[in-house]
Design an enzyme around this catalytic site. Structure first.
Site, PDB file in Angstrom:
ATOM      1  N   TYR A  74     -10.333   8.317 -41.681  1.00 36.38           N
ATOM      2  CA  TYR A  74      -9.123   9.107 -41.425  1.00 36.38           C
ATOM      3  C   TYR A  74      -8.008   8.210 -40.895  1.00 36.38           C
ATOM      4  O   TYR A  74      -6.854   8.341 -41.280  1.00 36.38           O
ATOM      5  CB  TYR A  74      -9.407  10.231 -40.422  1.00 36.38           C
ATOM      6  CG  TYR A  74      -8.222  11.162 -40.294  1.00 36.38           C
ATOM      7  CD1 TYR A  74      -8.077  12.248 -41.155  1.00 36.38           C
ATOM      8  CD2 TYR A  74      -7.223  10.930 -39.348  1.00 36.38           C
ATOM      9  CE1 TYR A  74      -6.976  13.080 -41.075  1.00 36.38           C
ATOM     10  CE2 TYR A  74      -6.113  11.758 -39.255  1.00 36.38           C
ATOM     11  CZ  TYR A  74      -6.000  12.839 -40.121  1.00 36.38           C
ATOM     12  OH  TYR A  74      -4.898  13.658 -40.050  1.00 36.38           O
ATOM     13  N   PHE A 126      19.770  11.537 -58.462  1.00 34.88           N
ATOM     14  CA  PHE A 126      18.453  11.831 -59.018  1.00 34.88           C
ATOM     15  C   PHE A 126      18.039  13.191 -58.457  1.00 34.88           C
ATOM     16  O   PHE A 126      18.349  13.508 -57.309  1.00 34.88           O
ATOM     17  CB  PHE A 126      17.415  10.752 -58.691  1.00 34.88           C
ATOM     18  CG  PHE A 126      16.103  11.050 -59.349  1.00 34.88           C
ATOM     19  CD1 PHE A 126      15.941  10.867 -60.714  1.00 34.88           C
ATOM     20  CD2 PHE A 126      15.048  11.590 -58.631  1.00 34.88           C
ATOM     21  CE1 PHE A 126      14.756  11.217 -61.346  1.00 34.88           C
ATOM     22  CE2 PHE A 126      13.856  11.927 -59.260  1.00 34.88           C
ATOM     23  CZ  PHE A 126      13.711  11.738 -60.624  1.00 34.88           C
ATOM     24  N   THR A 127      17.315  13.963 -59.246  1.00 37.41           N
ATOM     25  CA  THR A 127      17.033  15.369 -58.909  1.00 37.41           C
ATOM     26  C   THR A 127      16.468  15.547 -57.496  1.00 37.41           C
ATOM     27  O   THR A 127      17.078  16.215 -56.660  1.00 37.41           O
ATOM     28  CB  THR A 127      16.050  15.959 -59.935  1.00 37.41           C
ATOM     29  OG1 THR A 127      14.922  15.098 -60.015  1.00 37.41           O
ATOM     30  CG2 THR A 127      16.695  16.071 -61.309  1.00 37.41           C
ATOM     31  N   ASP A 217      16.417   3.124 -53.549  1.00 36.09           N
ATOM     32  CA  ASP A 217      15.424   3.876 -54.316  1.00 36.09           C
ATOM     33  C   ASP A 217      14.800   2.868 -55.274  1.00 36.09           C
ATOM     34  O   ASP A 217      15.343   2.562 -56.330  1.00 36.09           O
ATOM     35  CB  ASP A 217      16.082   5.039 -55.064  1.00 36.09           C
ATOM     36  CG  ASP A 217      15.067   5.838 -55.874  1.00 36.09           C
ATOM     37  OD1 ASP A 217      13.945   5.323 -56.105  1.00 36.09           O
ATOM     38  OD2 ASP A 217      15.391   6.963 -56.294  1.00 36.09           O
ATOM     39  N   LYS A 260       5.607   5.076 -60.762  1.00 36.69           N
ATOM     40  CA  LYS A 260       6.406   4.407 -61.796  1.00 36.69           C
ATOM     41  C   LYS A 260       5.998   2.928 -61.840  1.00 36.69           C
ATOM     42  O   LYS A 260       4.883   2.613 -62.204  1.00 36.69           O
ATOM     43  CB  LYS A 260       7.896   4.584 -61.503  1.00 36.69           C
ATOM     44  CG  LYS A 260       8.288   5.949 -60.923  1.00 36.69           C
ATOM     45  CD  LYS A 260       8.304   7.065 -61.918  1.00 36.69           C
ATOM     46  CE  LYS A 260       8.550   8.448 -61.327  1.00 36.69           C
ATOM     47  NZ  LYS A 260       9.688   8.648 -60.473  1.00 36.69           N
ATOM     48  N   ARG A 384      17.325  15.917 -70.230  1.00 34.34           N
ATOM     49  CA  ARG A 384      18.083  15.410 -69.085  1.00 34.34           C
ATOM     50  C   ARG A 384      19.542  15.729 -69.386  1.00 34.34           C
ATOM     51  O   ARG A 384      20.253  14.935 -69.981  1.00 34.34           O
ATOM     52  CB  ARG A 384      17.890  13.903 -68.891  1.00 34.34           C
ATOM     53  CG  ARG A 384      16.673  13.553 -68.057  1.00 34.34           C
ATOM     54  CD  ARG A 384      16.913  13.889 -66.592  1.00 34.34           C
ATOM     55  NE  ARG A 384      15.767  13.562 -65.740  1.00 34.34           N
ATOM     56  CZ  ARG A 384      15.109  14.438 -64.986  1.00 34.34           C
ATOM     57  NH1 ARG A 384      15.434  15.714 -65.003  1.00 34.34           N
ATOM     58  NH2 ARG A 384      14.145  14.048 -64.195  1.00 34.34           N
ATOM     59  N   PHE A 451      14.702  22.796 -64.148  1.00 32.98           N
ATOM     60  CA  PHE A 451      14.200  22.265 -65.415  1.00 32.98           C
ATOM     61  C   PHE A 451      12.674  22.257 -65.503  1.00 32.98           C
ATOM     62  O   PHE A 451      12.112  22.316 -66.588  1.00 32.98           O
ATOM     63  CB  PHE A 451      14.736  20.844 -65.653  1.00 32.98           C
ATOM     64  CG  PHE A 451      14.382  19.860 -64.571  1.00 32.98           C
ATOM     65  CD1 PHE A 451      15.138  19.784 -63.412  1.00 32.98           C
ATOM     66  CD2 PHE A 451      13.280  19.037 -64.704  1.00 32.98           C
ATOM     67  CE1 PHE A 451      14.805  18.890 -62.408  1.00 32.98           C
ATOM     68  CE2 PHE A 451      12.943  18.133 -63.713  1.00 32.98           C
ATOM     69  CZ  PHE A 451      13.707  18.072 -62.555  1.00 32.98           C
TER      70      PHE A 451
HETATM   71  C1  LIG Z   1      10.380   9.788 -59.795  1.00 33.67           C
HETATM   72  C2  LIG Z   1      11.556   9.406 -59.008  1.00 33.67           C
HETATM   73  C3  LIG Z   1      11.716   9.830 -57.679  1.00 33.67           C
HETATM   74  C4  LIG Z   1      10.771  10.821 -57.006  1.00 33.67           C
HETATM   75  O1  LIG Z   1       9.488  10.362 -56.941  1.00 33.67           O
HETATM   76  P1  LIG Z   1       8.184  11.325 -57.088  1.00 33.67           P
HETATM   77  O2  LIG Z   1       7.055  10.384 -56.955  1.00 33.67           O
HETATM   78  O3  LIG Z   1       8.262  11.975 -58.432  1.00 33.67           O
HETATM   79  O4  LIG Z   1       8.243  12.318 -55.990  1.00 33.67           O
HETATM   80  C5  LIG Z   1      12.823   9.377 -56.990  1.00 33.67           C
HETATM   81  N1  LIG Z   1      13.734   8.574 -57.571  1.00 33.67           N
HETATM   82  C6  LIG Z   1      13.612   8.153 -58.840  1.00 33.67           C
HETATM   83  C7  LIG Z   1      14.647   7.270 -59.433  1.00 33.67           C
HETATM   84  C8  LIG Z   1      12.523   8.559 -59.605  1.00 33.67           C
HETATM   85  O5  LIG Z   1      12.438   8.171 -60.876  1.00 33.67           O
END
Ligand SMILES: *Cc1c(COP(=O)(O)O)cnc(C)c1O
Length: 464
Positions: A74, A126-127, A217, A260, A384, A451
């Site tokens: 843990y 970004f969303t 980011d 990613k 998109r 979306f």
């Molecule tokens: C995917 C993504 C996020 C969010 O990450 P999650 O792992 O999906 O929560 C933030 N910024 C960018 C540019 C992304 O592509």
């Protein structure tokens, strides 16, 4: 890096996963049941899944071996310390707090840094990033260069911040109301376009002059570094690893979606050089994600991530990764299909306004096109455009982004060149019958990030 004749992959296949082939009738039924939203398809009904590069990576044999040495304690798992050391060594940030994925890190950092009424400039929204900024009481302001909104512009760094726009914002609202500038490396919503190191250095200077911090980011920082190596003067002889280190060194805090770049299926973290932010983040993560030495990840996941980070920063890997995307983009261009140029890192973006010029944005051209590409060959892509952009909080109207795109995203180390050929060929077939495509309307519209779960029906029954 070893010179090769093409972008061929520096790996071979050890295990395969079978795919199900479907008929056109089956696909028509499936897309109808999914409300013409590719997010709502069952993956079983998909042949080539190019919905996203998020969490769809193929792990290496070393990463799978890493799963076996997961320490599921843990507190204080050894895999946490491996990950912590890796982030410090490769990404240059002093402190790291693991989270279940990128948005977990965005949530915590937004809550710590943003106060009600603040403005947060960024190189395109970004969303999830923007939503967390808004939920913390802030307002996102787009300060990306104009070229980013022009699908025809071949500008090599369409992810750059327009420094004039940034300075105008500081002048207008005051530096005290701007907690940080957020820069994404390879801008997802602009089509996977990079920001240059020259631009990052310049905005760092402006930030320092005004006492504003810089949040990175870093979801696709390795891919951005590859473009810098290829395009920016002075970096041709630097490795991707060195360039990534330099980018990170110029920023104060970072959020990472490990689904990613870092070649795993789940995970993320927040990183910072600031002791105070670190302590607050360690405190908040316990409420929302998990203890600060796992943050929602299993020990084995942290191990796979630590190994994945190192693999993701090899020049040969990134060359093949970006090379496959360029291959798909160039194939589509040969068929005369309108795409965003230059071709990005993680995907190819079709310009749906140009593909379907007879459809107004109110009948959702990109959403429609994604449904048609699925019906054609079982290839899953995503919208998109106006659907992703959501509604304006104040007026209730749709946000109307200039870009109305279909994103064809390539999972890392997953599909072969023949899969890419089939994808391009089937999109060319849709292009040949584009004039018969009519558009969609909402049957269900969720309040947040619509979306993902929105449902639609065709304006003309039987076709999208
Ligand atoms: C995917 C993504 C996020 C969010 O990450 P999650 O792992 O999906 O929560 C933030 N910024 C960018 C540019 C992304 O592509």
């Amino acid at each position: 890096m070893i010179k090769r004749r093409s972008w061929a992959e520096p790996w071979k296949i050890k295990m395969v996963e079978h795919l199900r082939m479907t008929t056109r009738e089956e696909r028509l039924k499936a897309i109808e049941a999914a409300g013409y939203n590719t997010f709502l398809l069952k993956s079983e009904d998909v042949y080539i899944d190019l919905l996203t590069d998020s969490g769809t990576n193929a792990m290496s044999d070393r990463q799978w071996a890493g799963l076996m040495i997961g320490d599921e304690a843990y507190a204080g798992s050894r895999n946490f310390f491996h990950l912590d050391d890796t982030v410090r060594e490769y990404y240059a940030y002093k402190h790291m707090v693991p989270t279940h994925q990128g948005r977990g890190a965005e949530h915590i950092l937004s809550q710590i840094l943003i106060k009600k009424g603040d403005f947060i400039p960024g190189n395109m929204y970004f969303t999830t990033t923007r939503l967390h900024q808004e939920l913390a009481g802030g307002t996102f302001v787009d300060v990306i260069v104009d070229e980013a909104h022009d699908t025809e512009s071949e500008f090599p760094f369409k992810g750059n911040v327009d420094l004039k726009k940034l300075e105008n914002l500081i002048h207008k609202v005051g530096a005290e109301n701007i907690p940080y500038i957020c820069i994404a490396t390879t801008v997802n919503m602009a089509g996977g376009q990079p920001i240059s190191l020259e631009n990052i250095k310049a905005l760092r200077k402006i930030a320092d002059q005004h006492g504003i911090s810089v949040v990175h980011d870093m979801t696709r920082v390795a891919e951005n570094a590859w473009f810098i190596k290829e395009r920016e003067a002075g970096y041709a002889d630097k490795s991707v690893r060195e360039i990534v280190h330099e980018i990170c060194s110029l920023t104060d805090h970072a959020t990472m979606s490990a689904k990613k770049d870092p070649l795993v299926n789940i995970g993320g973290f927040l990183a910072t050089n600031d002791e105070d932010v670190f302590r607050k983040a360690q405190n908040l993560v316990v409420i929302y994600e998990g203890l600060h030495t796992y943050g929602g990840m299993a020990g084995r996941d942290m191990e796979a991530l630590a190994i994945g980070i190192k693999e993701s920063l090899h020049d040969d890997h990134i060359q093949a990764r970006v090379g496959q995307t360029q291959y798909l983009g160039n194939k589509l261009l040969e068929y005369g299909i309108p795409i965003v140029k230059p071709i990005g890192s993680h995907g190819v973006f079709i310009d749906a306004k140009k593909f379907l010029p007879h459809l107004s944005q109110d009948v959702f051209p990109a959403q429609t096109l994604a449904a048609e590409i699925y019906i054609e060959a079982g290839v899953r892509t995503m919208e998109r455009g106006i659907i992703s952009a959501g509604r304006n909080k104040a007026t209730g109207d749709h946000n109307r982004p200039k870009l109305e795109l279909v994103r064809i995203t390539l999972p890392r180390r997953v599909y072969t060149q023949a899969h890419i050929d089939v994808t391009a060929e089937s999109i060319a077939d849709v292009y040949a019958r584009r004039e018969s495509i009519k558009g969609l309307r909402f049957t269900y519209e969720p309040e947040y990030l619509r979306f993902f779960q929105a449902r639609f029906e065709p304006l003309e029954p039987g076709k999208a």
